[in-house]
Enzyme design. Structure first.
Site, PDB file in Angstrom:
ATOM      1  N   GLU A 285       3.862  19.257   5.966  1.00 28.36           N
ATOM      2  CA  GLU A 285       3.971  20.451   5.120  1.00 28.36           C
ATOM      3  C   GLU A 285       2.552  20.829   4.714  1.00 28.36           C
ATOM      4  O   GLU A 285       1.917  20.146   3.920  1.00 28.36           O
ATOM      5  CB  GLU A 285       4.839  20.126   3.896  1.00 28.36           C
ATOM      6  CG  GLU A 285       4.982  21.273   2.919  1.00 28.36           C
ATOM      7  CD  GLU A 285       5.701  20.838   1.640  1.00 28.36           C
ATOM      8  OE1 GLU A 285       6.679  20.062   1.716  1.00 28.36           O
ATOM      9  OE2 GLU A 285       5.258  21.257   0.560  1.00 28.36           O
TER      10      GLU A 285
ATOM     11  N   ASP B  76       3.056  23.343  -9.228  1.00 24.33           N
ATOM     12  CA  ASP B  76       2.379  22.101  -8.876  1.00 24.33           C
ATOM     13  C   ASP B  76       1.811  21.386 -10.093  1.00 24.33           C
ATOM     14  O   ASP B  76       1.337  22.019 -11.032  1.00 24.33           O
ATOM     15  CB  ASP B  76       1.241  22.385  -7.888  1.00 24.33           C
ATOM     16  CG  ASP B  76       1.769  22.655  -6.489  1.00 24.33           C
ATOM     17  OD1 ASP B  76       2.684  21.932  -6.067  1.00 24.33           O
ATOM     18  OD2 ASP B  76       1.292  23.605  -5.854  1.00 24.33           O
TER      19      ASP B  76
END
Lengths: 268, 411
Positions: free
Chosen positions: A49, A60
């Protein structure tokens, strides 16, 4: 290129889960990131990924943000991310892109879908694009055959779960907990329940579980109920905290191998 | 136009929801609670009661005669600086804190740049007995130490944010991250008419009293509507607050003045509409300062309150449709207007509001020429300058040895 759904299907038939390893493109440099991703694939990550570094990554945690900041400070551009994808896909690894939406909109959604497919990625994971706002992406991905991975969360209602699954192609990303990326000491208690709800809504859809996984034992636990185990922060930390590149790569290979072992021995 | 946004939060192509799925349920709950609150007499009664008895509204509409003479227009100041906590923001935080209470949430989080929204949030949280955590860029905690102390006095926890550029944009990211993790128990008390739906709409409506009051006051005091309404635009809450009631009055020109910093041409500015382009930031499609790759650019302004690389989506829409006009005002122009108001009216404005004053002063001769008479301009004096005394004092060289200051210098 084998489709990601086929890869998931094959792993399911083997009674194991796929390991999806995440790394930002251009971290700390474009060439280093390619080397890291190739090392991850060689050590057992089934899918790479690639994260497109973005200035405001709200989904994140601190590890991925720091890595993305380093990549951006070193001058990585959207075109570099496509170059990384191309280089990693050329080694035979299966590659998906994870990206926040604004860089894609800025590039041009249609042009990006075209270039992403040409670079060899199977599709895109979009953490801040929900199907409700995705008309342009739905059209472009149909045109160029890109897979579409939207996120579902423990807080998703049944109606939203069904709607989101309808728009996913390839696999769905189940966020294991209410929170942001980053390894946790324990696997979320909410994850098995969420996966069961997804299975009830769409038994065919491959389910990747992300957020909070960092060890082989945790990977084995998640592999016990999901089709894919997605690991980012723990892998990135190998590089981020290493005193030098060689040590970083060594740690990355070791952790990838440990996680790969985990997904091959699901605790059911 | 006044019926926007649509049910999904779109103002034309702007607005919407560009958020992690984890937040959608909370946004839906907020939307539902807000729709109910709009027609709930008890909620509206509490809100208007607090605005009147606690915040001190309606704020005055003051005819600034000496300023008017200086700029060549009849200037009416909407005195939001006289509200409790010193800015229009108290209207928004009281509305949202009441909503949090209505939803049964005991904790609010907020982001702040200059500290004004943080202080307002801490104030509302204290009043309504809610836990309050305020995210503030580390750089801003240093330049606004007094406001950090204020928030703590009011019982809030201030969290310095050390990621990214360590300013407002990063504080907003951090607040969103907190919210993703705590959404069951926490309301995100967003500080401006930006972010994902329903925030742009509900913030606009909570601060919309500014324009409703100003419109009624104009009719009462002047017997007619003004020729123009002027406001500063960072995220754009005070501007949308005063614009909204006037949007249907197509004879009333609406002007938003953005932070031009060193000048838009220098690249050091915070003028998202004038110097930015359409993009997605912090949950909505709007005008954004960004590079060719869609990475957010750092903004610059002497006013920490305007120092933000995005703008509320309704402004993007008003700009594209031509209903409102947006122009940049440089730091230097704003500071000249700051000083002018101090000296002509005895009012120290927030530097944010000084941008609106500078814009109105620039507008005055243009409008006079166009209309063939002295124009009437309502300026939203969105906040008072207490928090900016240090910045302004340094800018004008007033903080050192007073014997070295030459009267009239820098004027």
């Amino acid at each position: 290129m084998t489709s990601i759904a086929e890869t998931f299907g094959k792993a399911r038939a083997e009674g194991r889960a796929l390991l999806v390893g995440c790394m930002p493109a251009g971290f700390p440099t474009v060439d280093d990131s390619i080397a890291s991703m190739v090392a991850m694939a060689e050590a057992g990550c089934d899918v790479i990924e690639v994260e497109l570094p973005y200035s405001d990554p709200v989904m994140d945690g601190p590890v991925i943000q720091k890595a993305s900041d380093i990549a951006l400070a070193n001058g990585v551009r959207t075109r570099d991310t496509l170059r990384v994808i191309e280089a990693v896909a050329a080694t035979g690894a299966q590659v998906v892109l994870m990206t926040y939406w604004n860089p894609i909109e800025r590039y041009g959604v249609d042009a990006f879908a075209r270039d992403l497919a040409a670079a060899g990625a199977t599709g895109m994971i979009t953490p801040d694009l929900i199907p409700d706002e995705a008309a342009e992406w739905l059209a472009a991905s149909d045109r160029y055959g890109n897979d579409r991975t939207f996120l579902v969360s423990p807080s998703s209602t049944d109606a939203r779960l069904a709607m989101t699954l309808e728009h996913c192609r390839g696999f769905v990303y189940a966020t294991a907990l209410m929170g942001v990326t980053g390894a946790r000491s324990q696997v979320s208690q909410q994850a098995p329940e969420l996966v069961a709800r997804i299975r009830a809504a769409d038994p065919e859809m491959a389910v990747g579980v992300g957020l909070g996984v960092g060890t082989g034992a945790q990977a084995a636990e998640v592999a016990g109920f999901a089709d894919g185990v997605i690991v980012g922060s723990a892998l990135i930390r190998c590089v981020l905290e290493a005193p030098d590149t060689a040590t970083g790569q060594q740690r990355l290979r070791a952790l990838s191998a440990e996680l790969a072992q985990g997904v091959r021995n699901p605790r059911r | 136009m006044s019926e926007l946004p649509d049910l999904a939060g779109h103002f034309g192509r702007y607005g919407g929801r560009f958020v992690p799925e984890a937040l959608v349920k909370a946004l839906d709950e907020l939307d539902a609670a807000y729709r109910e609150a709009r027609t709930d007499p008890e909620f509206q009664g509490r809100f208007t009661g607090l605005l009147r008895d606690y915040a001190g509204t309606p704020s005055l509409l003051y005819r600034a005669e000496r300023l008017s003479a200086a700029v060549g227009a009849e200037i009416l100041l909407k005195r939001e600086d006289l509200n409790h906590t010193g800015a229009h923001k108290v209207r928004n935080v009281l509305g949202q804190a009441l909503l949090a209470q209505k939803m049964g949430k005991k904790r609010v989080i907020a982001e702040t740049g200059a500290g004004q929204h943080g202080v307002a949030s801490a104030t509302a949280a204290a009043l309504l007995d809610l836990d309050c955590v305020v995210y503030m860029g580390q750089v801003d905690t240093e330049r606004q130490a007094l406001n950090v102390a204020r928030m703590r006095m009011l019982g809030a926890t201030v969290v310095p944010v050390t990621t990214g550029s360590r300013t407002l944009k990063d504080a907003l990211n951090e607040a969103l991250r907190d919210w993703v993790s705590t959404v069951e128990t926490t309301h995100y008390l967003l500080g401006t008419a930006a972010g994902p739906h329903p925030f742009p709409e509900l913030v606009r409506d909570f601060v919309g009293g500014i324009g409703t009051e100003a419109r009624a006051q104009c009719l009462e005091q002047l017997g007619r509507l003004p020729d123009a309404v002027a406001a500063c635009v960072g995220g754009g809450s005070n501007a949308i607050g005063i614009f909204h009631a006037f949007v249907p009055d197509t004879d009333v020109r609406l002007y938003g003045f953005e932070a031009g910093g060193d000048g838009v041409e220098t690249g050091r500015h915070a003028a998202s509409i004038t110097g930015g382009s359409s993009g997605v930031l912090h949950g909505a499609r709007t005008y954004v300062l960004q590079d060719d790759d869609g990475q957010t650019l750092e903004s610059h302004s002497i006013s920490a309150g305007l120092d933000y690389p995005g703008v509320g989506p309704e402004h993007a829409w008003l700009h594209d449709t031509g209903r409102a006009t947006y122009e940049p005002v440089t730091d230097a122009e704003a500071m000249a207007a700051f000083q002018l108001l101090c000296r002509t009216e005895g009012i120290i404005p927030a530097i944010e509001s000084a941008h609106a004053l500078a814009g109105a002063a620039r507008l005055a001769p243009r409008l006079a020429a166009e209309l063939g008479r002295t124009p009437t301009i309502v300026v939203n004096l969105s906040g008072r300058g207490d928090k900016d005394v240090h910045t302004a004092g340094a800018y004008f060289g007033l903080l050192g040895d007073v014997s070295t200051i030459v009267p009239g210098e820098n004027s």
